[in-house]
Scaffold this active site. Structure first.
Site, PDB file in Angstrom:
ATOM      1  N   ASP A  48       7.026  39.034 -54.204  1.00 59.75           N
ATOM      2  CA  ASP A  48       6.921  39.479 -55.590  1.00 59.75           C
ATOM      3  C   ASP A  48       8.384  39.632 -55.996  1.00 59.75           C
ATOM      4  OD1 ASP A  48       7.053  41.223 -57.874  1.00 59.75           O
ATOM      5  OD2 ASP A  48       4.929  41.640 -57.539  1.00 59.75           O
ATOM      6  N   HIS A  49       8.875  38.719 -56.829  1.00 58.87           N
ATOM      7  CA  HIS A  49      10.338  38.708 -57.026  1.00 58.87           C
ATOM      8  C   HIS A  49      10.853  39.987 -57.677  1.00 58.87           C
ATOM      9  CE1 HIS A  49       9.511  37.276 -61.153  1.00 58.87           C
ATOM     10  NE2 HIS A  49      10.757  37.591 -61.438  1.00 58.87           N
ATOM     11  N   HIS A  76       3.545  42.369 -60.476  1.00 60.64           N
ATOM     12  CA  HIS A  76       4.850  42.999 -60.739  1.00 60.64           C
ATOM     13  C   HIS A  76       4.713  44.449 -61.230  1.00 60.64           C
ATOM     14  CE1 HIS A  76       6.236  38.999 -60.256  1.00 60.64           C
ATOM     15  NE2 HIS A  76       6.070  38.585 -61.496  1.00 60.64           N
TER      16      HIS A  76
HETATM   17  C1  BG6 Z   1       6.779  35.583 -63.457  1.00 59.83           C
HETATM   18  C2  BG6 Z   1       5.719  35.308 -64.480  1.00 59.83           C
HETATM   19  O1  BG6 Z   1       6.201  36.050 -62.260  1.00 59.83           O
HETATM   20  O2  BG6 Z   1       7.679  36.551 -63.968  1.00 59.83           O
HETATM   21  C3  BG6 Z   1       6.329  34.834 -65.771  1.00 59.83           C
HETATM   22  O3  BG6 Z   1       4.836  34.310 -63.981  1.00 59.83           O
HETATM   23  C4  BG6 Z   1       7.381  35.807 -66.250  1.00 59.83           C
HETATM   24  O4  BG6 Z   1       5.349  34.655 -66.777  1.00 59.83           O
HETATM   25  C5  BG6 Z   1       8.362  36.143 -65.141  1.00 59.83           C
HETATM   26  O5  BG6 Z   1       8.066  35.223 -67.342  1.00 59.83           O
HETATM   27  C6  BG6 Z   1       9.283  37.264 -65.557  1.00 59.83           C
HETATM   28  O6  BG6 Z   1      10.276  37.433 -64.592  1.00 59.83           O
HETATM   29  P1  BG6 Z   1      11.680  38.058 -64.958  1.00 59.83           P
HETATM   30  O7  BG6 Z   1      12.403  38.097 -63.659  1.00 59.83           O
HETATM   31  O8  BG6 Z   1      12.306  37.171 -65.981  1.00 59.83           O
HETATM   32  O9  BG6 Z   1      11.398  39.427 -65.534  1.00 59.83           O
END
Ligand code: BG6
Length: 484
Positions: A179-180, A241
């Site tokens: 989960d990044h 997230h």
């Molecule tokens: C991804 C989603 O996991 O996270 C995207 O699939 C979203 O829809 C993105 O835009 C948002 O990531 P960050 O790091 O830009 O907040």
């Protein structure tokens, strides 16, 4: 770090190009890759090793956060890359891959430690895990790890089924679910707050009034209509997230830790009050963006986006009020919201402190509130908005930096996560029990959406979402802190 082979499914894809290759390059520059290290890129395209390397090079020149790319270093890095044409369902292709990997390991004198990174659509997860097992790729005499990206299932039953299939090929301790958001520097820092809490200690003497977690985006559905129209904000952001952020806060804020240093994210999730689908409408707001203006430019509404059906009832916004029923958090509402085409790109957590008998400072009495703010993106910072004890008459808040990192020094989420996966450190990955508990919480909400028990509310692109999301907080005398 032990020698290993990085086997990348989806090597010609977007995630590899934008995130994985640049992250590997930074790790290489920082001497954080093993001495004996190879990358096998897999895909259906008929690429040679040279074509593959040329593509990796392009991705690094375009997306790396390093400005001055040195040819010599880059060439040395690219030597580790090889390409193998592979169709995920074809047994023979895995046998061929195994031979290539083994002969490379032999040439390097490296042990058969293999990390399988699935940067592919979820429809391939089960097949690939099965073929890894069947081909013997995963049964060598070293370690094996599976790194997998979301979505992990589409709902609770499909997530369970997927997990069952994966666990036929990999142990839970071998599965690294990315989960990044857990790789973002400020989120990683939450865990250390208890060590830097001297500056925030004064705040912890006050009761927490509420916690707000926002991830707003200005982008719309982009080129992902097919995926997003099935997923919606609830599956794309909320189930993973947002609930991970909630678990991190509930587990790691110093006060919470004071309850028991042994708490885990899983325990926080287990203590979440479940919703019944009939009552979900009182706690969950669902929205879809209409046309509007972003940064002065008119933009189309969701149902006019390419690839989206004009009658689509998909959610692009979700806000929710949740409660954790344990000794520390009981009585503290958690407000979460996330949406596309909102006013600004911002991911942040705000902890609002309430009245206290100790200092006589009180938001309710018209004085400034005390806030602890975690800016997770696009800026990275932890600050405190605080009325110091001793100046209750003025009630003027100061903004006190708690942690303001030098941006250039911060790793990208994928750098930290890939490094941890290579080390075998599971701390910032998502465990199966967390995935299951989050789907359990979300499942009645999905059902309430399907049965239209929760209205789909329109909001203008460029706004802060439907008004009902403000009303959700106003019911308890609260408001979103970053709506300005
Ligand atoms: C991804 C989603 O996991 O996270 C995207 O699939 C979203 O829809 C993105 O835009 C948002 O990531 P960050 O790091 O830009 O907040």
């Amino acid at each position: 770090m032990e020698a290993s082979t990085f086997i990348l499914f989806g090597a010609t894809g977007d995630l590899a190009k934008r995130k994985i290759y640049p992250a590997l390059y930074t790790l290489f520059l920082d001497n954080k890759l093993p001495d004996s290290f190879s990358v096998f890129g897999l895909g259906r395209r008929e690429w040679s090793d040279e074509t593959f390397r040329a593509n990796v090079e392009r991705s690094i020149r375009e997306f790396s956060r390093h400005e001055a790319i040195q040819d010599e270093q880059l060439n040395e890095f690219l030597e580790a890359f090889r390409f193998c044409i592979l169709d995920a369902g074809r047994k023979d292709d895995y046998v061929k891959l195994l031979r290539m990997v083994e002969s490379r390991e032999e040439a390097l004198g490296a042990p058969p430690n293999r990390l399988f990174y699935l940067s592919v659509g979820p429809e391939f997860f089960e097949t690939i895990a099965f073929q890894i097992r069947e081909s013997g790729l995963g049964s060598a005499n070293g370690w094996k790890r599976l790194v997998i990206e979301k979505p992990f299932g589409h709902d609770l039953p499909s997530a369970r089924e997927l997990n069952r299939k994966l666990s036929e090929a990999f142990e839970e301790s071998e599965i690294f679910r990315i989960d990044h958001y857990l790789g973002k520097p400020i989120v990683q820092r939450l865990e250390e707050l208890r060590e830097i809490d001297s500056s925030v200690r004064e705040l912890w003497n006050r009761p927490i009034a509420n916690v707000q977690i926002t991830a707003s985006e200005t982008v719309g559905v982009e080129e992902r209509a097919g995926y997003y129209d099935q997923a919606g904000a609830v599956r794309d952001m909320f189930q993973n997230h947002m609930l991970q952020l909630l678990m991190m806060v509930a587990t790691h804020l110093p006060g919470a830790v004071g309850v028991s240093s042994e708490r885990s994210k899983k325990q926080a999730m287990e203590s979440l009050r479940p919703l019944h689908k009939q009552e979900a409408g009182a706690f969950v707001i669902r929205g879809q963006y209409g046309e509007g203006t972003i940064s002065g430019k008119p933009v189309a509404g969701y149902t006019s986006e390419p690839g989206i059906a004009p009658q689509s009832a998909n959610d692009t916004f979700i806000a929710a009020k949740l409660r954790i029923e344990d000794d520390f958090w009981s009585g503290v509402p958690f407000y979460i919201r996330t949406g596309k085409r909102m006013k600004r790109k911002s991911t942040r957590i705000v902890v609002e402190f309430g009245e206290t008998d100790l200092s006589g400072l009180s938001a309710a009495a018209g004085k400034a509130p005390n806030l602890l703010v975690f800016e997770i993106g696009p800026n990275d910072a932890i600050t405190m908005q605080h009325v110091p004890t001793g100046s209750p008459q003025t009630g003027k808040p100061e903004t006190i930096p708690v942690y303001i990192p030098d941006r250039g020094s911060l790793p990208e989420a994928y750098e930290s996560l890939i490094y941890d996966a290579l080390l075998g450190d599971p701390t910032f990955f998502v465990r199966w029990d967390e995935v299951e508990l989050s789907w359990q919480w979300v499942q009645p909400v999905l059902e309430a959406f399907e049965q239209q028990l929760i209205p789909l509310r329109p909001y203008a692109a460029g706004s802060n979402g439907p008004d009902a999301s403000d009303a959700l907080l106003a019911e308890e005398g609260h408001h979103w802190w970053d709506n300005e």
